[in-house]
Write an enzyme that holds these catalytic residues in place. Structure first.
Site, PDB file in Angstrom:
ATOM      1  N   ASP A   9      -1.977  10.709  -1.865  1.00 12.93           N
ATOM      2  CA  ASP A   9      -2.329   9.693  -2.860  1.00 12.93           C
ATOM      3  C   ASP A   9      -2.675  10.309  -4.208  1.00 12.93           C
ATOM      4  O   ASP A   9      -2.609   9.653  -5.240  1.00 12.93           O
ATOM      5  CB  ASP A   9      -3.501   8.853  -2.361  1.00 12.93           C
ATOM      6  CG  ASP A   9      -3.065   8.081  -1.138  1.00 12.93           C
ATOM      7  OD1 ASP A   9      -3.121   8.656  -0.025  1.00 12.93           O
ATOM      8  OD2 ASP A   9      -2.627   6.933  -1.291  1.00 12.93           O
ATOM      9  N   ASN A  22      -5.324  12.539   0.931  1.00  6.74           N
ATOM     10  CA  ASN A  22      -4.454  11.660   1.712  1.00  6.74           C
ATOM     11  C   ASN A  22      -5.337  10.895   2.705  1.00  6.74           C
ATOM     12  O   ASN A  22      -6.558  11.100   2.777  1.00  6.74           O
ATOM     13  CB  ASN A  22      -3.359  12.466   2.429  1.00  6.74           C
ATOM     14  CG  ASN A  22      -2.269  11.561   2.992  1.00  6.74           C
ATOM     15  OD1 ASN A  22      -1.775  10.669   2.309  1.00  6.74           O
ATOM     16  ND2 ASN A  22      -1.899  11.753   4.253  1.00  6.74           N
ATOM     17  N   GLN A  82      -1.929   2.537  10.002  1.00  7.49           N
ATOM     18  CA  GLN A  82      -0.653   2.596   9.266  1.00  7.49           C
ATOM     19  C   GLN A  82       0.412   3.361  10.049  1.00  7.49           C
ATOM     20  O   GLN A  82       1.599   3.118   9.876  1.00  7.49           O
ATOM     21  CB  GLN A  82      -0.852   3.268   7.898  1.00  7.49           C
ATOM     22  CG  GLN A  82      -1.603   2.441   6.878  1.00  7.49           C
ATOM     23  CD  GLN A  82      -3.076   2.755   6.864  1.00  7.49           C
ATOM     24  OE1 GLN A  82      -3.648   3.140   7.880  1.00  7.49           O
ATOM     25  NE2 GLN A  82      -3.709   2.591   5.719  1.00  7.49           N
ATOM     26  N   ARG A  97       0.862  -1.179   0.000  1.00  8.50           N
ATOM     27  CA  ARG A  97       0.000   0.000   0.000  1.00  8.50           C
ATOM     28  C   ARG A  97       0.903   1.234   0.000  1.00  8.50           C
ATOM     29  O   ARG A  97       2.131   1.107   0.083  1.00  8.50           O
ATOM     30  CB  ARG A  97      -1.027  -0.002   1.157  1.00  8.50           C
ATOM     31  CG  ARG A  97      -0.672  -0.755   2.410  1.00  8.50           C
ATOM     32  CD  ARG A  97       0.399  -0.135   3.212  1.00  8.50           C
ATOM     33  NE  ARG A  97       0.153   1.266   3.426  1.00  8.50           N
ATOM     34  CZ  ARG A  97       1.061   2.160   3.657  1.00  8.50           C
ATOM     35  NH1 ARG A  97       2.339   1.826   3.712  1.00  8.50           N
ATOM     36  NH2 ARG A  97       0.757   3.423   3.828  1.00  8.50           N
ATOM     37  N   GLY A  98       0.280   2.397  -0.093  1.00  8.19           N
ATOM     38  CA  GLY A  98       1.062   3.609  -0.291  1.00  8.19           C
ATOM     39  C   GLY A  98       1.139   3.882  -1.791  1.00  8.19           C
ATOM     40  O   GLY A  98       1.457   2.975  -2.576  1.00  8.19           O
TER      41      GLY A  98
HETATM   42  C1  LIG Z   1       4.096   7.965   0.117  1.00  7.46           C
HETATM   43  S1  LIG Z   1       2.592   7.366   0.431  1.00  7.46           S
HETATM   44  C2  LIG Z   1       1.369   8.628   0.534  1.00  7.46           C
HETATM   45  C3  LIG Z   1       0.048   8.049   0.754  1.00  7.46           C
HETATM   46  O1  LIG Z   1      -0.122   6.977  -0.126  1.00  7.46           O
HETATM   47  C4  LIG Z   1      -0.143   7.586   2.201  1.00  7.46           C
HETATM   48  O2  LIG Z   1      -0.040   8.690   3.042  1.00  7.46           O
HETATM   49  C5  LIG Z   1      -1.494   6.942   2.313  1.00  7.46           C
HETATM   50  O3  LIG Z   1      -2.487   7.610   2.496  1.00  7.46           O
HETATM   51  C6  LIG Z   1      -1.545   5.491   2.106  1.00  7.46           C
HETATM   52  O4  LIG Z   1      -2.830   4.946   2.197  1.00  7.46           O
HETATM   53  P1  LIG Z   1      -3.022   3.374   2.152  1.00  7.46           P
HETATM   54  O5  LIG Z   1      -4.503   3.201   2.292  1.00  7.46           O
HETATM   55  O6  LIG Z   1      -2.254   2.807   3.302  1.00  7.46           O
HETATM   56  O7  LIG Z   1      -2.501   2.916   0.814  1.00  7.46           O
END
Ligand SMILES: CSC[C@@H](O)[C@@H](O)C(=O)COP(=O)(O)O
Length: 369
Positions: A244, A254, A203, A53-54
């Site tokens: 994101d 985000n 997270q 994820r990320g």
């Molecule tokens: C460098 S990652 C930036 C974002 O992707 C992060 O802050 C985020 O919101 C991730 O969400 P996730 O749902 O864990 O994929």
């Protein structure tokens, strides 16, 4: 970055030279396990179920997913099927669509016999570029931290609040929001990180705390509701988060809860920075609230918590009243007016079209066409 002294990226090729290995982030922080992906469906599942994820790592995994798909069938139809399957996994992170569009553009004109090798090479290039972009974001963000440090008595700690995980685990290496923090720590600047737990998937508590701890960066996990209080009492010098998807006008999507931190930062005069590589900018959008698709995830992520019990055994525990319905919007949008600056690989820009287009004139021009 290192875990127990060994350098890792978040995604790499297996010893066979073709399968794709990722760290299973659903097992962290209690267990470090890897998963081997051998088919496009497995890559799609890994993204959908948040084994990876990320935003940047989602894009990198999707790129390798295309390569896996073409191994069995490199036809146009197979390529389009893979792009559709991977593109439907998660809606908010634009890096996914950016990576898939890049793979398509690279592959579609090639003869079928050349596609597999080209797909692996392009996916590897996306990964290497992500590492370079994140490292450059780190350097620019380090400048901001140095400025804050210079205004404080020598040796006084700099308190930085972050939300969700935008560290190396969310990218291929280094991270976005955490990259400047790693560089500051390595440079001997006394940084301390307030880590929002980031309900419902935690997270922050699970991943940011894990990777900061592994690198030896002083940090404290706080409940999601504590940030405003800390800001009111002068305990936060700066907020930095990832994103994101950021519109061409600087609106920032985000992890859910980011907007509330931006409001609290604004009310308390705390600078609120967003770190992002250029593939996270969606040049086609100008109104984040109206246009960015927000993922709605399963209610079970709110009603139940994963963790380990006192006996060390993993478990899933219900925390809400039985029968109460739950809603789970996974992201929110922070309007550009609440963002102090966007920390990119080319420098820090005001959160506006003018600011972004000054740093990325060639990308802005594409939008104007
Ligand atoms: C460098 S990652 C930036 C974002 O992707 C992060 O802050 C985020 O919101 C991730 O969400 P996730 O749902 O864990 O994929």
């Amino acid at each position: 970055m290192k875990i127990a002294g060994k350098a890792y990226r978040t995604i790499w090729l297996g010893e066979d030279g073709w399968s794709v290995v990722v760290i299973d982030q659903t097992r962290l922080p209690f267990s470090f396990e890897t998963v081997r992906l051998t088919q496009v469906q497995e890559a799609a599942d890994a993204i959908r179920h948040m084994i990876v994820r990320g935003a940047p790592l989602i894009g990198a995994t999707a790129a390798y997913g295309v390569a896996l798909a073409l191994r069995g069938d490199a036809s146009d139809a197979a390529l389009e099927r893979a792009l559709a399957l991977l593109g439907a996994t998660r809606p908010t992170a634009v890096n996914l669509h950016w990576a898939l569009a890049r793979m398509r553009a690279r592959l579609i004109e090639l003869p079928e016999t050349e596609r597999v090798a080209a797909a692996y090479a392009e996916a590897a290039a996306i990964c290497d570029e992500d590492v370079a972009l994140c490292r450059a974001i780190g350097e620019h963000g380090l400048g901001l931290i140095r400025t804050i440090a210079a205004a404080k008595p020598v040796g006084e700690r700099i308190n930085i609040l972050t939300h969700c995980n935008a560290g190396w685990l969310a990218t291929v290496d280094w991270g976005t929001a955490l990259a400047p923090i790693y560089l500051a720590h390595d440079a001997g600047i006394p940084v301390h990180v307030w880590v929002d737990e980031t309900r419902p998937r935690n997270q922050g508590a699970a991943l940011s705390a894990y990777e900061l701890g592994a690198h030896g960066v002083p940090h404290t996990v706080i409940s999601d509701n504590a940030g405003g209080h800390l800001m009111q009492h002068g305990e936060v010098d700066m907020v930095i988060v990832g994103t994101d998807r950021t519109t061409a006008t600087g609106d920032v999507a985000n992890k859910i809860g980011t907007y509330l931190k931006a409001l609290a930062a604004h009310d308390n005069g705390v600078p609120f920075y967003v770190a992002l590589p250029s593939p996270t900018i969606d040049w086609s959008l100008s109104d984040g609230l109206a246009e960015i698709p927000i993922e709605e995830r399963a209610a079970g992520e709110v009603t139940h918590l994963r963790g380990v019990g006192e006996d060390g055994r993993p478990g899933i525990f219900q925390v809400t009243a039985p029968g109460s319905p739950a809603a789970n919007p996974a992201f929110d949008v922070t309007p550009a007016r609440l963002v102090t600056g966007l920390v990119t690989e080319r420098g820090v820009a005001p959160a506006s079209f003018e600011g972004l287009s000054r740093l990325f004139p060639e990308l802005a021009q594409e939008r104007m066409k």
